[in-house]
Design a protein around this motif. Structure first.
Motif, PDB file in Angstrom:
ATOM      1  N   LYS A 151     -27.913 -16.499   0.506  1.00  0.00           N
ATOM      2  CA  LYS A 151     -28.664 -15.857   1.595  1.00  0.00           C
ATOM      3  C   LYS A 151     -30.048 -15.431   1.142  1.00  0.00           C
TER       4      LYS A 151
ATOM      5  N   GLN B  96     -14.949 -17.744   2.881  1.00  0.00           N
ATOM      6  CA  GLN B  96     -15.851 -16.599   2.766  1.00  0.00           C
ATOM      7  C   GLN B  96     -17.239 -16.903   3.312  1.00  0.00           C
TER       8      GLN B  96
ATOM      9  N   GLN C 122     -17.703 -18.574   6.017  1.00  0.00           N
ATOM     10  CA  GLN C 122     -17.599 -18.339   7.449  1.00  0.00           C
ATOM     11  C   GLN C 122     -17.614 -16.852   7.770  1.00  0.00           C
ATOM     12  N   SER C 123     -16.863 -16.055   6.981  1.00  0.00           N
ATOM     13  CA  SER C 123     -16.805 -14.643   7.344  1.00  0.00           C
ATOM     14  C   SER C 123     -18.102 -13.928   7.002  1.00  0.00           C
ATOM     15  N   ALA C 124     -18.915 -14.506   6.121  1.00  0.00           N
ATOM     16  CA  ALA C 124     -20.217 -13.890   5.852  1.00  0.00           C
ATOM     17  C   ALA C 124     -21.260 -14.335   6.866  1.00  0.00           C
ATOM     18  N   GLY C 125     -20.860 -15.157   7.824  1.00  0.00           N
ATOM     19  CA  GLY C 125     -21.773 -15.551   8.882  1.00  0.00           C
ATOM     20  C   GLY C 125     -22.661 -16.735   8.543  1.00  0.00           C
TER      21      GLY C 125
END
Lengths: 444, 410
Positions: A244, A268, A270-273
């Motif tokens: 990121k 992870q 996906q869950s971190a966007g």
């Protein structure tokens, strides 16, 4: 006196135990291997189901040398399935030179020393005509001296990092220029110039990333970061934070992770966007079977690069998929290494028929230049003992299958010695000419 | 302590500039804290069961990871059962999975304690080897378990243990024991093998097909656990928040249980002084079995939790067992508070080093920054965290909170 001993001893023993665990863990971890996933079929662990129709005089023995137990069993069992399928098909049509093929299946047990030992056994004791086997680069490197020393023949079905060209091995998986390099080109053209490289921490991803970095430099892309996870590591939070930071507005992630880490990485992400539209991930070790094991929900919209997908639209592929499902169950899927394994059995058969003998030298000579109408398309065995293959990029769809978004028009010729890496730049391999051999300086 | 110091340094380095960039800095700070905590909470929940089994009871249980793996597989099974139910119910399978995972792992732990570990109390080396063997057996079990195998195991247990039970009632049991085993053991193996082979040949794949196989299985989190809660340009993953919540609930539960209940009192008494507790009438064997089952059950819960983040396969346990022992040893054997602090510090340290944040902080001091940049990959961060832990244990061999009292160095 139960339970009464010092903490120091505790820590000492615990430490010894942990060290043991770590070492064993490290030893049993794969060399270069996706977490693939056959459901294990009882038929695979025995000799082919088409039993030899006649006595010894009418059969020819071949060796199948894969891990049927241990960590690598996950991936290698399905390759054995594909090889058995090809053998039973050939046998049903009358065999090779009128002889039925009898497969001697040996278990390398994910242990590289055992691979070498079993290879010796197959050659010396069983007197096999050829061996189909290995998955990880580590196991291939372990058996290489055996095959070279005994001037025998190994067929190797998995995509690998290149930088090898043995007279005694036929490589039917992709060389880097048939998988990684076209994937980078496609990404540069379609997805962006900024790359973040994520890989497992061992030889294949590091070699692959060296190649990718050199290629990006040559073609105007940019490597904004790279990171390596120890095999089996499930904690990817720091990597996601780095991605990121390095790519705040999105960019390409090139994934050479192997095994369990892939699952953690995609879950992870996906869950971190980090979604597939802004952060597309290109994987080189995720095929149909891995998609099943990771979960389609986490993979939709990401990409993979292979020579073959189950969705390839050729008549040969339709036959291949149908007969595989008929033999092993409708819920099974096929993938790239399985297709390569299927090809190599047929390639050997054709070489034997061309040579009209099982004699090793003659078969080796005969195999150069053979073409086979494989499920992926028409492939040719080149003089450097690698196959020219089609290159495809697939996007993972909601059904767990790949939608092919890019496809090479013709088979790409294999380049085993990498031309982006300084040490091997300018070298090539040609076994049809005794003067050239495995590594010669090609004219610039 | 050094780790905490680094964290403080990390936090304070932001404060002068807070006035200018507050939203960005705040979210960066929040991200660092949150990520450190989330790594820590995964470590903590996996180490919690071990803190009881290893910390309180002193059993080096190398099969702890495999108990987690059983929890993860239970989650997979519960998920598949719930897939057949109507949609809204499926979204809450995870709660049932947590309970089921606890029960499955606790029962396995109970069998393990009664069958293996109770004979080995006070013999750490043997325990180490025995539990290592158990972990291998459990791994292979999930790879190859099928209906046929299950039936074979059931028949074998029935014949062997039933036969032994019958013979035990004879008055001359001690004299004929060895001979009886020599007859019953091969006989029960032969019968169960024959039955399973017969079943496999008669019914084929339905009997002999492995349930899970050697491959990884997919556990997909329910929809509401898959996204994240956006804070600025950062997103708090729901699955991480969920794991933190489970961790806190388990911690509070264990604390209350150990401190406020009779069983908790007994457990603490037995772990402090077994002989004295036995003299005072505490059934130590029962307490041992119960404590071990509790620790194993917590491993099962951890396995369910980690299935939301990582892979579920026969090797899942191996990936965690080293970290869990590390946490317990650093925290100080026998103290829950130590385990908590150790897990959070290790989590924060690995995040700060691995993500390269430290390198950014020390950017003005070039050599230091270079040093941290070198360690800013995941594998190198692991090396550095291990080095820090070794250094720390040189200074405080007993961990963060060493057990006080006379039996410490016995």
């Amino acid at each position: 006196m139960a339970n009464q001993f010092g903490r120091r001893r505790f820590i000492l023993l615990g430490g010894a135990g942990l060290a043991g665990t770590v070492i064993l863990n490290a030893c049993t971890k794969p060399g270069s291997s996706p977490t693939a996933t056959p459901s294990n079929d009882p038929a695979t662990s025995t000799s082919p189901d088409t039993a030899p129709v006649a006595a010894n005089g009418n059969t020819v023995k071949v060796g199948i040398l894969h891990s049927l137990s241990g960590t690598m069993a996950i991936s290698e069992k399905s390759v054995v399935d594909a090889e058995q399928l090809a053998i039973s098909e050939i046998n049903a049509k009358g065999g090779v030179l009128g002889k039925q093929i009898e497969a001697i299946v040996e278990d390398g047990a994910s242990d590289w020393d055992k691979f070498a030992e079993k290879a010796k056994k197959l050659i010396d004791q069983d007197k096999v005509a050829t061996v189909f086997g290995c998955w990880t680069s580590a196991s291939r490197k372990a058996v290489l001296p055996v095959f070279e020393g005994k001037k025998h023949m190994l067929w190797y079905p998995v995509q690998y990092e290149g930088q090898e060209c043995s007279q005694n091995v036929f490589y039917t998986g992709a060389a880097p220029n048939q998988q990684i390099e076209p994937a980078v080109d496609w990404l540069l053209k379609n997805k962006g110039k900024e790359f973040f490289l994520v890989g497992s921490d061992y030889v294949f991803p590091r070699t692959a990333n060296t190649i990718i970095k050199a290629q990006l430099k040559a073609k105007g892309g940019k490597t904004v970061g790279e990171d390596y996870l120890p095999l089996g590591n499930n904690e990817v939070t720091p990597i996601i934070a780095k991605i990121k930071k390095a790519l705040p507005n999105g960019g390409v992630i090139f994934n050479t992770l192997n095994g369990d880490s892939n699952v953690a990485f995609f879950k992870q992400m996906q869950s971190a966007g980090l979604k597939a539209d802004k952060y597309p991930v290109m994987s080189v070790s995720v095929a149909e079977e891995e998609v099943k094991a990771i979960g389609v929900e986490y993979l939709k919209g990401h990409y993979a690069s292979w020579n073959y997908f189950q969705t390839v639209n050729t008549p040969a592929n339709k036959t291949f998929v149908d007969s595989f499902k008929k033999k092993y169950g409708a819920e099974r899927v096929v993938n790239d290494p399985m297709e390569a394994a299927y090809i190599m059995v047929y390639m050997w058969k054709m070489a034997v028929e061309k040579a009209k003998t099982f004699e090793l030298e003659a078969v080796r000579k005969a195999s150069n230049g053979l073409t086979f109408d494989a499920p992926e398309g028409k492939v040719t065995m080149e003089n450097n003992h690698h196959l020219s293959k089609f290159v495809r990029i697939g996007e993972i769809g909601a059904d767990g299958m790949f939608k092919i978004v890019s496809e090479s028009k013709e088979a790409i010729k294999p380049i085993p010695w990498n031309q982006y890496v300084a040490e091997t730049k300018g070298f090539a391999c040609d076994w049809s000419d005794p003067a050239k051999g495995g590594k010669y300086k090609a004219k610039v | 302590v050094g780790i905490v110091l680094m964290l403080t340094l990390h936090l304070s380095s932001y404060s002068p500039s807070t006035i200018h960039y507050s939203p960005i800095v705040l979210s960066g700070l929040l991200e660092a804290i949150f990520n450190g905590m989330s790594i820590g909470s995964v470590l903590l929940i996996s180490a919690l069961g071990l803190a009881i089994v290893f910390g309180l009871m002193g059993v080096i249980n190398l099969a702890h990871g495999e108990l987690m793996m059983l929890g993860a597989y239970t989650t997979f099974v519960v998920q598949n059962i719930f897939k057949t139910f109507p949609a809204p119910l499926f979204d809450f399978y995870i709660f049932f999975a947590l309970i089921a995972a606890f029960i499955v792992a606790a029962v396995t732990g109970l069998v393990l304690e009664r069958g293996v570990i109770r004979f080995l109390y006070g013999r750490p080396l043997e325990t180490l080897l025995a539990t290592w063997g158990v972990s291998l057996i459990l791994q292979q079990l999930v790879r190859s378990i099928s209906l046929g195998l299950l039936i074979a195991i059931a028949i074998f247990s029935l014949l062997f243990f039933g036969g032994m039970w019958l013979i035990k009632r004879r008055p001359d049991f001690d004299r004929i024991k060895n001979g009886a085993i020599a007859i019953i053991l091969p006989l029960s193996i032969a019968i169960s093998a024959a039955v399973s082979i017969f079943l496999a040949q008669t019914y084929g794949l339905t009997i002999s097909k492995p349930w899970f196989g050697a491959q990884n299985v997919d556990v997909t989190a329910p929809e509401w656990l898959r996204g994240g809660f956006p804070v600025g340009d950062f997103q708090l993953p729901y699955s991480r928040l969920f794991i933190m919540a489970i961790t806190v609930i388990c911690l509070v539960g264990i604390y209350l249980f150990l401190q406020k209940t009779n069983w908790g009192l007994r457990i603490r008494a037995v772990t402090q002084n077994r002989q004295m507790s036995a003299c005072l009438g505490i059934p130590t064997a029962q307490v041992d079995a119960f404590t071990f089952a509790l620790g194993s059950g917590l491993a099962g819960v951890a396995g369910c939790a980690i299935s939301l983040l990582g892979s579920v396969g026969p090797n899942t346990g191996q990936n965690y067992v080293v970290d869990t022992f590390m946490v317990v040893v650093v925290g100080g054997v026998g103290k829950l508070a130590g385990t908590i602090i150790a897990a959070l510090s290790i989590g924060t340290a690995s995040y700060l080093i691995g993500s390269g944040n430290l390198a950014t902080i020390f950017a003005p001091i070039q050599p230091v920054a270079d040093f941290f940049t070198f360690f800013a990959t995941t594998s190198m961060a692991k090396v550095m965290v291990f080095a820090l832990i070794i250094t720390f244990l040189q200074i405080r061999p007993g961990g963060i909170f060493p057990q006080k009292g006379r039996n410490v160095e016995l």
